[in-house]
Design a protein around this motif. Structure first.
Motif, PDB file in Angstrom:
ATOM      1  N   MET A 127       0.582  41.289  51.157  1.00  0.00           N
ATOM      2  CA  MET A 127       1.872  41.686  51.017  1.00  0.00           C
ATOM      3  C   MET A 127       2.637  42.056  52.144  1.00  0.00           C
ATOM      4  N   PRO A 128       3.730  41.251  52.384  1.00  0.00           N
ATOM      5  CA  PRO A 128       4.459  41.339  53.644  1.00  0.00           C
ATOM      6  C   PRO A 128       5.147  42.576  54.077  1.00  0.00           C
ATOM      7  N   VAL A 129       5.289  43.029  55.179  1.00  0.00           N
ATOM      8  CA  VAL A 129       6.219  44.092  55.672  1.00  0.00           C
ATOM      9  C   VAL A 129       7.451  43.321  55.530  1.00  0.00           C
ATOM     10  N   THR A 130       8.509  44.295  55.237  1.00  0.00           N
ATOM     11  CA  THR A 130       9.754  43.649  55.128  1.00  0.00           C
ATOM     12  C   THR A 130      10.710  44.130  56.080  1.00  0.00           C
ATOM     13  N   ARG A 131      10.208  45.453  56.803  1.00  0.00           N
ATOM     14  CA  ARG A 131      11.085  45.836  57.834  1.00  0.00           C
ATOM     15  C   ARG A 131      10.217  46.932  58.692  1.00  0.00           C
ATOM     16  N   ILE A 132      10.808  47.276  59.630  1.00  0.00           N
ATOM     17  CA  ILE A 132      10.273  48.452  60.316  1.00  0.00           C
ATOM     18  C   ILE A 132      11.204  49.556  60.000  1.00  0.00           C
ATOM     19  N   ASP A 133      10.562  50.533  59.270  1.00  0.00           N
ATOM     20  CA  ASP A 133      11.383  51.608  58.658  1.00  0.00           C
ATOM     21  C   ASP A 133      11.843  52.663  59.629  1.00  0.00           C
ATOM     22  N   GLN A 134      10.684  53.005  60.316  1.00  0.00           N
ATOM     23  CA  GLN A 134      10.837  54.392  61.176  1.00  0.00           C
ATOM     24  C   GLN A 134       9.763  54.145  62.345  1.00  0.00           C
ATOM     25  N   ILE A 135      10.179  54.870  63.335  1.00  0.00           N
ATOM     26  CA  ILE A 135       9.391  55.318  64.427  1.00  0.00           C
ATOM     27  C   ILE A 135       9.235  56.961  64.291  1.00  0.00           C
ATOM     28  N   ALA A 136       8.374  57.447  64.032  1.00  0.00           N
ATOM     29  CA  ALA A 136       8.226  58.723  64.021  1.00  0.00           C
ATOM     30  C   ALA A 136       7.533  59.442  65.343  1.00  0.00           C
ATOM     31  N   ILE A 137       8.128  60.363  65.400  1.00  0.00           N
ATOM     32  CA  ILE A 137       8.026  61.360  66.846  1.00  0.00           C
ATOM     33  C   ILE A 137       7.625  62.806  66.371  1.00  0.00           C
ATOM     34  N   ALA A 138       6.522  63.423  66.881  1.00  0.00           N
ATOM     35  CA  ALA A 138       6.394  64.782  66.565  1.00  0.00           C
ATOM     36  C   ALA A 138       7.135  65.765  67.561  1.00  0.00           C
ATOM     37  N   VAL A 139       7.673  66.709  67.160  1.00  0.00           N
ATOM     38  CA  VAL A 139       8.360  67.669  68.145  1.00  0.00           C
ATOM     39  C   VAL A 139       7.998  69.140  67.860  1.00  0.00           C
ATOM     40  N   GLU A 140       8.148  69.875  69.031  1.00  0.00           N
ATOM     41  CA  GLU A 140       7.889  71.301  68.747  1.00  0.00           C
ATOM     42  C   GLU A 140       8.835  71.807  68.041  1.00  0.00           C
TER      43      GLU A 140
END
Length: 135
Positions: free
Chosen positions: A1-14
């Motif tokens: 199943m191909p990846v269609t896009r980069i949806d998000q880059i998630a960053i944990a914050v305080e």
């Protein structure tokens, strides 16, 4: 199943408000939307950068994955989200390929999306979220 896009880059914050103020001051970014995702114990803000989201995540309870991540690692890069046409189909494909999963079945995520997480031990140390549009 191909990846269609980069949806998000998630960053944990305080502190989500503090992080949002920094991203606006430093980079001119403002949230497209902000919401609490009670099932994951987080509040998220999504900053759209050319069709890819920077997802800022703050824990809303001590037992959430983000709270545990912050306690162990401090703020920083948490995961990479890949857009896919079908989370269920992608999970089947990954299972067939012997890739270790966290979520065995798709589940509801933020923004009306269907999501599932792939274990970082199966993806060279990167926590991957599969994201299927709910629209």
């Amino acid at each position: 199943m191909p990846v269609t896009r980069i949806d998000q880059i998630a960053i944990a914050v305080e502190d989500l408000d503090e992080a949002l103020a920094l991203y606006e001051r430093a980079f001119g970014l403002t949230p497209e939307y902000r919401e609490a995702v009670e099932s994951d114990g987080v509040e998220e803000a999504m900053l759209n950068v050319g069709g890819v989201y920077i997802q800022l995540l703050q824990a809303t309870r001590d037992d959430s994955p983000i709270a545990k991540y912050l306690a162990k690692n401090g703020p920083g890069l948490h995961h990479l989200g890949f857009g896919v046409d079908s989370v269920a189909g992608t999970l089947d494909h990954l299972r067939d390929e012997g890739v270790r999963l966290i979520d065995e079945e798709p589940r509801p995520g933020g923004g009306g999306h269907t999501v599932a997480f792939v274990h970082p031990k199966g993806t060279n140390g990167v926590l991957v979220e599969l994201v299927e549009d709910g629209h």
